[in-house]
Motif scaffolding. Structure first.
Motif, PDB file in Angstrom:
ATOM      1  N   SER A 377      11.966  75.997  48.597  1.00 32.55           N
ATOM      2  CA  SER A 377      12.317  75.211  47.383  1.00 32.55           C
ATOM      3  C   SER A 377      12.653  75.919  46.493  1.00 32.55           C
ATOM      4  CB  SER A 377      11.163  74.153  47.247  1.00 32.55           C
ATOM      5  OG  SER A 377      11.025  73.210  48.259  1.00 32.55           O
ATOM      6  N   ILE A 378      13.646  75.587  45.758  1.00 32.34           N
ATOM      7  CA  ILE A 378      14.345  76.229  44.668  1.00 32.34           C
ATOM      8  C   ILE A 378      14.558  75.364  43.382  1.00 32.34           C
ATOM      9  CG2 ILE A 378      16.273  77.777  43.780  1.00 32.34           C
ATOM     10  CD1 ILE A 378      14.720  79.179  45.636  1.00 32.34           C
ATOM     11  N   ILE A 379      14.133  75.618  42.167  1.00 33.01           N
ATOM     12  CA  ILE A 379      14.585  74.884  40.960  1.00 33.01           C
ATOM     13  C   ILE A 379      15.480  75.706  40.153  1.00 33.01           C
ATOM     14  CG2 ILE A 379      12.496  73.420  41.144  1.00 33.01           C
ATOM     15  CD1 ILE A 379      11.529  74.952  38.668  1.00 33.01           C
ATOM     16  N   SER A 380      16.323  74.990  39.539  1.00 36.47           N
ATOM     17  CA  SER A 380      17.296  76.018  38.848  1.00 36.47           C
ATOM     18  C   SER A 380      16.815  76.278  37.397  1.00 36.47           C
ATOM     19  CB  SER A 380      18.458  74.871  38.224  1.00 36.47           C
ATOM     20  OG  SER A 380      18.218  73.995  37.671  1.00 36.47           O
ATOM     21  N   ASP A 381      17.264  77.445  36.784  1.00 38.87           N
ATOM     22  CA  ASP A 381      16.832  78.079  35.567  1.00 38.87           C
ATOM     23  C   ASP A 381      17.719  77.458  34.362  1.00 38.87           C
ATOM     24  OD1 ASP A 381      18.889  79.458  36.072  1.00 38.87           O
ATOM     25  OD2 ASP A 381      18.005  81.453  36.144  1.00 38.87           O
ATOM     26  N   ASN A 382      18.319  76.609  34.656  1.00 46.86           N
ATOM     27  CA  ASN A 382      19.099  75.892  33.587  1.00 46.86           C
ATOM     28  C   ASN A 382      18.301  74.996  32.643  1.00 46.86           C
ATOM     29  OD1 ASN A 382      21.528  76.976  34.518  1.00 46.86           O
ATOM     30  ND2 ASN A 382      22.046  75.292  36.030  1.00 46.86           N
ATOM     31  N   SER A 383      18.906  74.405  31.762  1.00 50.15           N
ATOM     32  CA  SER A 383      18.056  73.483  30.933  1.00 50.15           C
ATOM     33  C   SER A 383      17.451  72.217  31.773  1.00 50.15           C
ATOM     34  CB  SER A 383      18.720  72.963  29.781  1.00 50.15           C
ATOM     35  OG  SER A 383      20.050  72.147  30.520  1.00 50.15           O
ATOM     36  N   LEU A 384      16.403  72.016  31.251  1.00 49.65           N
ATOM     37  CA  LEU A 384      15.253  70.975  31.857  1.00 49.65           C
ATOM     38  C   LEU A 384      15.670  69.577  31.537  1.00 49.65           C
ATOM     39  CD1 LEU A 384      11.868  72.783  31.945  1.00 49.65           C
ATOM     40  CD2 LEU A 384      13.445  72.539  33.646  1.00 49.65           C
TER      41      LEU A 384
END
Length: 528
Positions: A377-384
């Motif tokens: 699983s990956i979450i983006s490091d862009n704005s939340l």
């Protein structure tokens, strides 16, 4: 902060709401309020959760054994980074072969553009000469086969003529006349058939002999052979009937008015005649087959000669644009094969489609993983973002672009954040039996304090008006479809018609017309 959606009416102007209450305990004195215009703000209060802008579960497209894992939970990853791989030895071999195929096609193109070598031209010339010789030999063999068939046709006629004139006519009176008569007794119908067919065969033999007297190698010999076989079949049927008659012990030879035994020589001659006819038929079939074989060999030799001559001309000629285009197309085809294998190889790898952080890694080298099984699983490091659900009754108020004040349970009321609504789902989501609609809000800026999964308290401002007069909903009276408010005019309370607007869940009603700044309204319970 309330977690259910409510309207909140807030007075924020400096003058605010000037509310005066005059009361006496149990003495019946009226309660009143002086109204003043102010800001009218509608807000919806919600709860939500901080989520990553992108949250991806990754899997292999095919079942296989894991050969390597190159990431662990918590690691930062970049877009296109290989995170895990299955065994690719077989695909790697196929890829090497496919790339070699591309190299081979490129080499063919280079060779075509360079032209044929003198040695290649010599080989092609020899091949063309040999093909010419082979064709000449095939034509000689074809002529021999034609002559052989002509001979068999003539031989067939000879055998037929002998079978009828020499071996059968001895059994007839006037066999070559218009009324031949067999000279032994037999079944009347059979005897009639034999006499009639002998008459017909006389004409057959005559026309047959005339037909092949001028027959040559240039004629359609197969047609003559077909006719000869037809004649032989007719004579064979005739001889078979003669055989039936002469071998019938009830039939007798008519001599001088007496009936004697049928001569044995007739039976012997008939048997020999029938055998000769069968031999002639077999000989014709064999000769026809030989002719067809030689004709086929000639066509093959002609094709080989044409091919060898074309090959020689091609060797001597410069590269044609069509040939160059063909090989270029073959190069593209080979390159497409490489890309196809690369695509198969990609199915054996998990690559991160985005830059971000690995939140879960559920596989290890050596293990078997099924196709489409979520393992990373990956979450983006862009704005939340914040994900929240708006009840059905409040969703008409919320729109994309609305601003919101945010607090997080982790930091409390003292750490506010700003956000705005960026999307509203068109379809409902049932939560606890209630129809809701998911919305997403984007934080105004990046803040390292905010983490995915945090609980958020959301206050969405859905509408803001200025210079609005509002009163408590409870003092509005309805009479005959008209709304009224009691207003003090001096010492008298009069009913004044008003037009209302929005109503908050706290009971404040926007007055569009009917009241003005400074009016004193009576806060007694309105009659419904």
């Amino acid at each position: 902060m309330k977690k259910n959606a409510v309207y909140i009416l807030i007075g924020v102007l400096a003058v605010g709401w000037a509310i005066y209450f005059l009361f006496k305990n149990g003495n019946g004195q009226e309660q009143t309020m002086v109204v003043h215009p102010g800001d009218f703000i509608q807000q919806v209060s919600l709860s939500g959760k901080v989520v990553a802008e992108e949250n991806l579960d990754l899997s292999f497209e095919q079942t296989g054994r894991v050969s390597g894992v190159w990431v662990k939970a918590g690691d930062k990853v970049f877009a296109s980074q290989i995170l895990a791989s299955q065994d690719t030895a077989q695909i790697a071999a196929q890829l090497a072969e496919a790339r070699a195929g591309v190299d081979a096609q490129n080499a063919k193109l280079e060779q075509l553009l360079a032209g044929a070598s003198p040695e290649d031209i010599t080989v092609s010339e020899t091949s063309a000469t040999n093909a010419e010789t082979a064709l000449a030999n095939a034509k000689v063999s074809l002529d021999d086969a034609k002559q052989n068939l002509i001979d068999k046709i003539q031989d067939a006629y000879t055998k037929a003529d002998d079978a009828v004139l020499s071996k059968t006519d001895q059994m007839f009176n006037s066999p070559q006349s218009n009324n031949p008569q067999i000279i032994f007794n037999s079944d009347n119908q059979l005897q009639t058939d034999i006499n009639w067919e002998r008459f017909l065969i006389g004409s057959v033999l005559k026309k047959w002999k005339e037909s092949f007297l001028s027959l040559s190698l240039n004629d359609d010999i197969s047609k003559f052979s077909k006719k000869a076989k037809s004649n032989l079949q007719q004579i064979k049927i005739f001889l078979d009937k003669i055989s039936t008659a002469v071998n019938n012990p009830n039939n007798c030879y008519n001599v001088g008015g007496s009936c004697g035994a049928i001569p044995a020589i007739w039976k012997t001659d008939n048997s020999a005649a029938r055998s000769n006819i069968n031999t002639a038929l077999s000989n014709l079939s064999s000769a026809e087959e030989k002719l067809r074989t030689e004709q086929s060999d000639v066509k093959t030799a002609e094709g080989n000669l044409e091919a060898s001559q074309n090959q020689l001309a091609l060797k001597k000629a410069p590269a044609r644009s069509s040939d160059i285009s063909l090989i270029k197309a073959q190069i593209k085809q080979a390159e497409a094969n490489v890309q196809n294998i690369l695509a198969q190889l990609a199915k054996k790898q998990i690559r991160s489609p985005i830059g971000g952080v690995a939140t879960a890694v559920d596989l290890k080298a050596g293990g078997i993983v099924s196709a489409n099984e979520n393992v990373i699983s990956i979450i983006s490091d862009n704005s939340l973002q914040i994900e929240s659900y708006v009840p059905e009754k409040n969703i008409p108020l919320v729109k994309v672009g609305d601003s919101a004040a945010i607090t997080l349970d982790a930091y409390g009321e003292g750490a506010p954040f700003s956000a705005k609504v960026i999307s509203i789902d068109p379809a409902e989501t049932i939560r606890d039996g209630v129809s809701t609609y998911r919305i997403k809000l984007q934080f105004a800026g990046r803040d390292d304090r905010v983490k995915p999964g945090m609980t958020a308290n959301v206050l969405v401002t859905t509408e803001k008006k200025t210079d609005v007069i509002a009163v408590p909903q409870g003092i509005i009276m309805n009479k005959n479809g008209q709304k009224f408010v009691k207003v003090k005019e001096g010492d008298i309370a009069v009913e004044r018609a008003v037009e209302t607007g929005d109503v908050s869940s706290l009971g404040q009603v926007e007055i569009i017309s009917g009241l003005k700044d400074g009016d004193m309204v009576v806060l007694e319970q309105a009659n419904k």
